[in-house]
Design a protein around this motif. Structure first.
Motif, PDB file in Angstrom:
ATOM      1  N   PRO A  96       0.817  -1.221   0.000  1.00 41.65           N
ATOM      2  CA  PRO A  96       0.000   0.000   0.000  1.00 41.65           C
ATOM      3  C   PRO A  96       0.850   1.270   0.000  1.00 41.65           C
ATOM      4  O   PRO A  96       1.915   1.318   0.621  1.00 41.65           O
ATOM      5  CB  PRO A  96      -0.814  -0.124   1.292  1.00 41.65           C
ATOM      6  N   GLN A 102      -4.690   1.459   5.276  1.00 37.05           N
ATOM      7  CA  GLN A 102      -3.845   0.427   5.875  1.00 37.05           C
ATOM      8  C   GLN A 102      -4.415   0.050   7.241  1.00 37.05           C
ATOM      9  O   GLN A 102      -5.125   0.830   7.874  1.00 37.05           O
ATOM     10  CB  GLN A 102      -2.403   0.926   6.017  1.00 37.05           C
ATOM     11  N   ASP A 103      -4.090  -1.147   7.683  1.00 37.42           N
ATOM     12  CA  ASP A 103      -4.599  -1.656   8.954  1.00 37.42           C
ATOM     13  C   ASP A 103      -3.752  -1.116  10.101  1.00 37.42           C
ATOM     14  O   ASP A 103      -2.906  -1.799  10.678  1.00 37.42           O
ATOM     15  CB  ASP A 103      -4.594  -3.190   8.950  1.00 37.42           C
ATOM     16  N   ASN A 168      -1.276   6.783   8.558  1.00 36.11           N
ATOM     17  CA  ASN A 168      -0.157   5.907   8.200  1.00 36.11           C
ATOM     18  C   ASN A 168       1.176   6.480   8.657  1.00 36.11           C
ATOM     19  O   ASN A 168       2.051   5.740   9.140  1.00 36.11           O
ATOM     20  CB  ASN A 168      -0.144   5.682   6.684  1.00 36.11           C
TER      21      ASN A 168
END
Length: 217
Positions: A96, A102-103, A168
């Motif tokens: 990503p 994103q996780d 992020n």
């Protein structure tokens, strides 16, 4: 039946479609190419074309129908603008990109409506708060993030994915947790960018709204 557009394959090849049985010429104009892609009309009045593989990214595009730029009616992702005519094509990267979901722990984007004392009418703004903000007593730095001349306060999140970028970067230890204010930079509805007098009036109204309304809020 609804027309599927854009249709994205696993390899990031993209097909665009538009139902316009009375149109004489249709093309798609996207940021991934300097050359518009012509569409071909089917017997059912649906125009279509495959753009091939498009690189990962968040791209703006428009259909051009008989010389008029318009959004893709099959795509609910629109770029917030003063004159909306641009759709959004989001192709996630592998791994990503910074602007992809994103996780990681995520903050929140708040939309506030308020009565502007500087302008004398209702207005709206957006505020990003980082993960852990709600319920905490910590103090955070403030960033005022201002959009471009044709956009709005919602463009930063709908197109720019500023909230995901911050999530992020904070998770990676590359940015400090912060509060981000995104203000609508068009305080005067009819201000012209070409007229220095109205442009100056708009800038002064923006300054007043920022300092008298947005920052206190």
């Amino acid at each position: 039946a609804p027309v599927a557009s854009p249709e994205i394959k696993e390899d990031h090849s993209v097909t665009f479609r538009l139902k316009a049985p009375n149109a004489k010429e249709v093309a798609v104009r996207g940021q991934w190419s300097k050359t518009p892609l012509p569409l071909t009309r089917g017997d059912d009045g649906v125009w279509s074309a495959n753009a091939g593989v498009i690189d990962a990214g968040i791209w703006e595009y428009s259909f051009v129908v008989d010389g008029v730029a318009m959004i893709d009616p099959g795509n609910p992702a629109l770029k917030p603008m003063r004159e909306p005519r641009t759709s959004i094509l989001h192709l996630a990267g592998t791994p990503p990109k910074a602007w992809d979901f994103q996780d990681v722990p995520h903050g929140a984007v708040h939309q506030h409506s308020y009565q502007s004392k500087a302008l004398g009418r209702p207005r709206e703004l957006c505020v990003y708060t980082p993960p852990g903000y709600e319920g905490g007593g910590a103090k955070y730095p403030l960033l005022v993030l201002q959009h471009g001349s044709g956009d709005s306060e919602q463009t930063w999140t709908a197109l720019g994915k500023a909230h995901w970028i911050l999530d992020n970067l904070i998770a990676a230890g590359k940015a400090r947790p912060m509060v981000v204010l995104m203000l609508n930079g068009h305080p005067l509805r009819t201000a012209s960018f070409q007229d220095p007098a109205t442009r100056g009036e708009a800038m002064n109204a923006f300054r007043r709204e920022l300092f008298e309304d947005a920052l206190p809020l």
